[in-house]
Design a protein around this motif. Sequence first.
Motif, PDB file in Angstrom:
ATOM      1  N   ALA A  50       0.862  -1.181   0.000  1.00 59.98           N
ATOM      2  CA  ALA A  50       0.000   0.000   0.000  1.00 59.98           C
ATOM      3  C   ALA A  50       0.901   1.235   0.000  1.00 59.98           C
ATOM      4  O   ALA A  50       1.722   1.414   0.907  1.00 59.98           O
ATOM      5  CB  ALA A  50      -0.906   0.012   1.227  1.00 59.98           C
ATOM      6  N   VAL A  51       0.763   2.050  -1.029  1.00 63.63           N
ATOM      7  CA  VAL A  51       1.518   3.308  -1.117  1.00 63.63           C
ATOM      8  C   VAL A  51       0.612   4.406  -0.566  1.00 63.63           C
ATOM      9  O   VAL A  51      -0.438   4.702  -1.138  1.00 63.63           O
ATOM     10  CB  VAL A  51       1.905   3.623  -2.578  1.00 63.63           C
ATOM     11  N   ILE A  52       1.000   4.979   0.568  1.00 62.35           N
ATOM     12  CA  ILE A  52       0.140   5.937   1.262  1.00 62.35           C
ATOM     13  C   ILE A  52       0.854   7.282   1.385  1.00 62.35           C
ATOM     14  O   ILE A  52       1.966   7.354   1.913  1.00 62.35           O
ATOM     15  CB  ILE A  52      -0.249   5.427   2.661  1.00 62.35           C
ATOM     16  N   ALA A  53       0.198   8.338   0.906  1.00 63.55           N
ATOM     17  CA  ALA A  53       0.775   9.678   0.987  1.00 63.55           C
ATOM     18  C   ALA A  53       0.508  10.291   2.356  1.00 63.55           C
ATOM     19  O   ALA A  53      -0.588  10.159   2.900  1.00 63.55           O
ATOM     20  CB  ALA A  53       0.185  10.571  -0.104  1.00 63.55           C
ATOM     21  N   VAL A  54       1.515  10.964   2.893  1.00 65.19           N
ATOM     22  CA  VAL A  54       1.375  11.718   4.134  1.00 65.19           C
ATOM     23  C   VAL A  54       1.670  13.170   3.781  1.00 65.19           C
ATOM     24  O   VAL A  54       2.788  13.515   3.438  1.00 65.19           O
ATOM     25  CB  VAL A  54       2.358  11.211   5.214  1.00 65.19           C
ATOM     26  N   GLY A  55       0.621  14.011   3.848  1.00 66.34           N
ATOM     27  CA  GLY A  55       0.782  15.386   3.393  1.00 66.34           C
ATOM     28  C   GLY A  55       0.849  16.423   4.481  1.00 66.34           C
ATOM     29  O   GLY A  55       1.096  17.587   4.225  1.00 66.34           O
ATOM     30  N   THR A  81       6.008  11.135   1.280  1.00 64.12           N
ATOM     31  CA  THR A  81       5.802  12.391   1.988  1.00 64.12           C
ATOM     32  C   THR A  81       6.602  13.520   1.360  1.00 64.12           C
ATOM     33  O   THR A  81       7.591  13.279   0.669  1.00 64.12           O
ATOM     34  CB  THR A  81       6.203  12.235   3.474  1.00 64.12           C
ATOM     35  N   ASN A  82       6.136  14.748   1.602  1.00 62.40           N
ATOM     36  CA  ASN A  82       6.931  15.916   1.242  1.00 62.40           C
ATOM     37  C   ASN A  82       7.385  16.626   2.512  1.00 62.40           C
ATOM     38  O   ASN A  82       7.825  17.758   2.478  1.00 62.40           O
ATOM     39  CB  ASN A  82       6.140  16.877   0.332  1.00 62.40           C
ATOM     40  N   LEU A  83       7.264  15.939   3.665  1.00 63.39           N
ATOM     41  CA  LEU A  83       7.574  16.527   4.958  1.00 63.39           C
ATOM     42  C   LEU A  83       8.973  16.138   5.423  1.00 63.39           C
ATOM     43  O   LEU A  83       9.357  14.986   5.348  1.00 63.39           O
ATOM     44  CB  LEU A  83       6.578  16.050   6.019  1.00 63.39           C
ATOM     45  N   VAL A  97       7.191   0.960   9.207  1.00 68.19           N
ATOM     46  CA  VAL A  97       6.664   0.930   7.844  1.00 68.19           C
ATOM     47  C   VAL A  97       7.717   0.301   6.934  1.00 68.19           C
ATOM     48  O   VAL A  97       8.915   0.338   7.226  1.00 68.19           O
ATOM     49  CB  VAL A  97       6.302   2.361   7.352  1.00 68.19           C
ATOM     50  N   GLY A  98       7.244  -0.259   5.819  1.00 65.43           N
ATOM     51  CA  GLY A  98       8.181  -0.891   4.900  1.00 65.43           C
ATOM     52  C   GLY A  98       9.089   0.107   4.213  1.00 65.43           C
ATOM     53  O   GLY A  98      10.249  -0.169   3.925  1.00 65.43           O
ATOM     54  N   GLY A  99       8.542   1.289   3.922  1.00 69.12           N
ATOM     55  CA  GLY A  99       9.339   2.301   3.249  1.00 69.12           C
ATOM     56  C   GLY A  99       8.868   3.699   3.592  1.00 69.12           C
ATOM     57  O   GLY A  99       7.694   3.903   3.927  1.00 69.12           O
ATOM     58  N   TYR A 100       9.788   4.648   3.503  1.00 61.15           N
ATOM     59  CA  TYR A 100       9.489   6.051   3.810  1.00 61.15           C
ATOM     60  C   TYR A 100      10.271   6.873   2.797  1.00 61.15           C
ATOM     61  O   TYR A 100      11.488   7.001   2.894  1.00 61.15           O
ATOM     62  CB  TYR A 100       9.911   6.348   5.246  1.00 61.15           C
ATOM     63  N   LEU A 101       9.568   7.407   1.797  1.00 58.74           N
ATOM     64  CA  LEU A 101      10.213   8.009   0.638  1.00 58.74           C
ATOM     65  C   LEU A 101       9.700   9.422   0.412  1.00 58.74           C
ATOM     66  O   LEU A 101       8.512   9.694   0.595  1.00 58.74           O
ATOM     67  CB  LEU A 101       9.911   7.141  -0.596  1.00 58.74           C
ATOM     68  N   LEU A 102      10.595  10.310   0.008  1.00 55.56           N
ATOM     69  CA  LEU A 102      10.191  11.679  -0.300  1.00 55.56           C
ATOM     70  C   LEU A 102       9.516  11.744  -1.667  1.00 55.56           C
ATOM     71  O   LEU A 102       9.917  11.059  -2.602  1.00 55.56           O
ATOM     72  CB  LEU A 102      11.406  12.609  -0.296  1.00 55.56           C
ATOM     73  N   LYS A 103       8.499  12.613  -1.772  1.00 56.83           N
ATOM     74  CA  LYS A 103       7.773  12.746  -3.041  1.00 56.83           C
ATOM     75  C   LYS A 103       8.638  13.338  -4.148  1.00 56.83           C
ATOM     76  O   LYS A 103       8.325  13.169  -5.328  1.00 56.83           O
ATOM     77  CB  LYS A 103       6.534  13.620  -2.845  1.00 56.83           C
ATOM     78  N   LEU A 128      15.675  11.608   5.543  1.00 60.83           N
ATOM     79  CA  LEU A 128      14.603  11.468   6.523  1.00 60.83           C
ATOM     80  C   LEU A 128      15.063  10.642   7.724  1.00 60.83           C
ATOM     81  O   LEU A 128      14.665  10.907   8.860  1.00 60.83           O
ATOM     82  CB  LEU A 128      13.377  10.812   5.883  1.00 60.83           C
ATOM     83  N   ALA A 129      15.918   9.664   7.486  1.00 58.57           N
ATOM     84  CA  ALA A 129      16.451   8.868   8.590  1.00 58.57           C
ATOM     85  C   ALA A 129      17.301   9.743   9.503  1.00 58.57           C
ATOM     86  O   ALA A 129      17.216   9.638  10.735  1.00 58.57           O
ATOM     87  CB  ALA A 129      17.281   7.701   8.048  1.00 58.57           C
ATOM     88  N   ARG A 130      18.118  10.625   8.908  1.00 60.81           N
ATOM     89  CA  ARG A 130      18.944  11.540   9.730  1.00 60.81           C
ATOM     90  C   ARG A 130      18.059  12.494  10.512  1.00 60.81           C
ATOM     91  O   ARG A 130      18.294  12.763  11.689  1.00 60.81           O
ATOM     92  CB  ARG A 130      19.908  12.321   8.838  1.00 60.81           C
ATOM     93  N   VAL A 131      17.032  13.036   9.854  1.00 63.63           N
ATOM     94  CA  VAL A 131      16.110  13.961  10.522  1.00 63.63           C
ATOM     95  C   VAL A 131      15.440  13.270  11.706  1.00 63.63           C
ATOM     96  O   VAL A 131      15.281  13.856  12.776  1.00 63.63           O
ATOM     97  CB  VAL A 131      15.047  14.467   9.523  1.00 63.63           C
ATOM     98  N   ALA A 132      15.057  12.014  11.530  1.00 64.20           N
ATOM     99  CA  ALA A 132      14.385  11.278  12.599  1.00 64.20           C
ATOM    100  C   ALA A 132      15.291  11.079  13.800  1.00 64.20           C
ATOM    101  O   ALA A 132      14.836  11.080  14.947  1.00 64.20           O
ATOM    102  CB  ALA A 132      13.904   9.932  12.074  1.00 64.20           C
TER     103      ALA A 132
END
Length: 201
Positions: A50-55, A81-83, A97-103, A128-132
């Motif tokens: 499931a590809v789910i957008a987080v806006g 995400t774009n966040l 989550v399986g993946g966390y990718l920038l838009k 995003l991993a560094r930010v986290a």
Amino acid sequence: MIRVVVAEDLHMIRGALVALLELEQDLRVVADVGCDDAMAAALEHHPEVAVIAVGEPRSQGISTAVRLKEELPSCKTLILTNLYHPAVAREALAAQVGGYLLKDAPPMELARAVRRVAAGQRVVDPHLARVARDRRCPALTPREIDVLRLAADGAEIAEIAARVHLSVGTIRNYLTSTVTKLNARNRLDAVRIAREAGWLI
């Protein structure tokens, strides 16, 4: 054939994601829906991914990923995400989550990420991993963060000065410097930027 559900609230972006994925011979989009309908679509179609957008920071996307893992463990989740929001990144990683990718990743990365997630691998954008991992603000000093946090709580300049034992002029200088460093329009905008980045937590 990897079956995919795409969940994105913006119709044009959702259509573009579907078109991009359907260019790949081994990927099949079985449903494309708004984010609120992601769970129902996944339960109906049983996709591998499931590809789910987080806006936005309060998006339902992460909680949907958690529910999918519990109720449909065969379906892996790829968050788009774009966040650059540290709190959201930490929440996503904690939810495994399986993946966390920038838009704004290259288009070819989406199909590659879907395949890797479907294979049980984890795909996380390195930034995003560094930010986290980092709760610190790279632009502001600790004192500037403290002053901005007080301003965010509604304190006036004179009150902030009294609470941190500095002059009113010094507090003004800190706030001006903060607005400049964050490329904000004004103090309220600086507070918004810092909150969205998770620096005022």
